[in-house]
Design an enzyme around this catalytic site. Structure first.
Site, PDB file in Angstrom:
ATOM      1  N   LYS A 102       0.846  -1.197   0.000  1.00  0.00           N
ATOM      2  CA  LYS A 102       0.000   0.000   0.000  1.00  0.00           C
ATOM      3  C   LYS A 102       0.886   1.253   0.000  1.00  0.00           C
ATOM      4  CE  LYS A 102      -3.748   2.108   2.766  1.00  0.00           C
ATOM      5  NZ  LYS A 102      -4.614   1.875   3.962  1.00  0.00           N
ATOM      6  N   SER A 159      -9.358   2.108   2.959  1.00  0.00           N
ATOM      7  CA  SER A 159      -8.410   2.856   2.158  1.00  0.00           C
ATOM      8  C   SER A 159      -7.388   1.977   1.443  1.00  0.00           C
ATOM      9  CB  SER A 159      -7.664   3.839   3.062  1.00  0.00           C
ATOM     10  OG  SER A 159      -6.987   3.115   4.087  1.00  0.00           O
ATOM     11  N   SER A 184     -10.005  -0.086   7.099  1.00  0.00           N
ATOM     12  CA  SER A 184      -9.370  -0.086   5.773  1.00  0.00           C
ATOM     13  C   SER A 184      -8.714  -1.366   5.328  1.00  0.00           C
ATOM     14  CB  SER A 184      -8.337   1.031   5.721  1.00  0.00           C
ATOM     15  OG  SER A 184      -8.985   2.264   5.672  1.00  0.00           O
TER      16      SER A 184
END
Ligand SMILES: NC(=O)CC(=O)O
Length: 412
Positions: free
Chosen positions: A62, A131, A155
């Site tokens: 990420k 996210s 997330s």
């Protein structure tokens, strides 16, 4: 999807070379990335390592997690081109276990709620969630067998549910958040995405050097407490159906299953999660918000505008509730092995404007307990819906084993 366990077995047997395994992922990325948009960037020439339990395993990181070999841009214009000098410790742990970092996966800006352009592989008209949008989508699309994400609200678990993949938000601080852009230091937790629960467990065991996290071949039937989280509001029909389906399947497979009401202090902890998150966010993003206000992502900027009146006294009161709730939750795990609850209100929302609502995830992030998403059903539009298996703080092996039990029960 690509199973880490399957790749690992074939590589160990000599039936597949690490280089060929990495090549499969690079081909899958090349075939699908133009449509799905799971990566900020990737290395089409990534090479396998030839040692370690994760040799041949392609991993997506990420893009709020520092990498020395790729820029780390936080999903935000303010950090465009930002190149960390060093890998974050969680990235080094993967490399030391033999993994190959093939790219940076998309993130909402600063892991908040300004959405990415990434599509849900199951239905391109829907969000993959956030996210950790790209990490969930890349695994679900069968591009990579393992990806890292982070969770402050929901997330990791929510996008995993929306994309039909397994994921773990481990116990708080099992994985270091050093080198991860801070949103809230009380909440931020690094998590993993994989095709199935056993795959996620193998990835976490390898990067933490904790073999006890690997799911055993035989898993004892757990004592399960079903938690509806009524204090968080009613779910959509598909969310409620997923919870009931998983509970019934586990019971048929031999688990003892009963509904558990949470004490009021735990409901209060759910209510004050935003107080903790926003108070800490104002300090974490002080430079961006203070020195780059106009360049801030609009939804996060708006949230910070709304919450800038938060006081230290309110924060201290919220942390007091947090500590008391954690104690109350610990006592509940004396009665059951794990909790079973909703991963999301329902299937992924239509469109890309919202990454969904973390209202069923945020309490457990604040409690710091291990949470595992188990894909459960396919709702209208071919969209997955998962459920969450939760164990006590530090009982990550128990959470993974029980989640695998539920996952197996759902196949019968
Ligand atoms: N970082 C987060 O967990 C925010 C979210 O749940 O969308």
């Amino acid at each position: 999807m690509i199973s880490l366990a399957d790749l690992q077995a074939r590589i160990e047997q000599g039936a597949l070379s690490p280089e060929a395994a990495i090549g499969q992922s690079l081909e899958a990325i090349d075939a699908q990335e133009k449509t799905i948009g799971a990566f900020v960037r990737h290395d089409a020439k990534a090479r396998a390592q030839d040692a370690g339990p994760l040799r041949g395993i392609a991993v997506g990181i990420k893009d709020i997690i520092d990498t020395a070999g790729f820029p780390t841009e936080m999903g935000a214009a303010i950090y465009r081109g930002h190149q960390p000098r060093a890998d974050a410790p969680v990235v080094m742990a993967l490399k030391q276990a033999g993994a190959t970092i093939v790219g940076k996966t998309t993130t909402t800006a600063f892991a908040a709620n300004d959405p990415t352009a990434t599509l849900n592989p199951h239905n391109h008209a829907h969000t993959p969630g956030g996210s950790s949008s790209g990490s969930a989508a890349a695994v679900a699309a069968g591009m990579i067998p393992l990806a890292l994400g982070t969770q402050t609200g929901g997330s990791v678990i929510r996008p995993a549910s929306f994309c039909g993949v397994a994921a773990i938000k481990p116990s708080y601080r099992l994985l270091p958040t050093v080198g991860v852009k801070c949103f809230s230091w009380t909440l931020d937790t690094v998590g993993l995405f994989g095709a199935g629960v056993r795959d996620v467990a193998l990835g976490l065991a390898a990067m933490t050097r904790r073999p006890e996290l690997v799911v055993p071949s035989e898993v004892a039937a757990p004592r399960i407490g079903v938690v509806t989280q009524a204090f968080a509001g009613a779910p959509e029909l598909s969310g409620a159906e997923a919870l009931q389906k998983a509970a019934r399947a586990a019971e048929r497979a031999g688990a003892t299953v009963r509904e558990l009401a949470m004490p009021e202090v735990i409901a209060e902890a759910w209510r004050i999660h935003p107080v903790v998150q926003e108070f800490e966010a104002h300090q974490s993003f002080a430079w961006e918000y203070g020195q780059n206000y106009d360049a801030m992502p609009p939804l996060l900027r708006g949230r910070l505008d709304e919450s800038k009146g938060g006081t230290p006294a309110e924060y201290d009161a919220a942390m007091d509730v947090t500590l008391r709730a954690r104690q109350a939750l610990a006592a509940i795990f004396g009665e059951v092995d794990v909790l079973l609850t909703l991963s999301a209100p329902g299937a992924a929302p239509n469109g890309l404007a919202s990454t969904g609502d973390p209202r069923y995830n945020r309490l457990w992030t604040l409690m710091g307990v291990p949470c595992v998403n188990v894909p459960t059903l396919i709702a209208e539009g071919g969209l997955p819906v998962g459920v969450t298996v939760i164990a006590g703080f530090g009982s990550d092996a128990k959470a993974l084993a029980a989640a695998s039990f539920v996952e197996d029960a759902l196949t019968k």
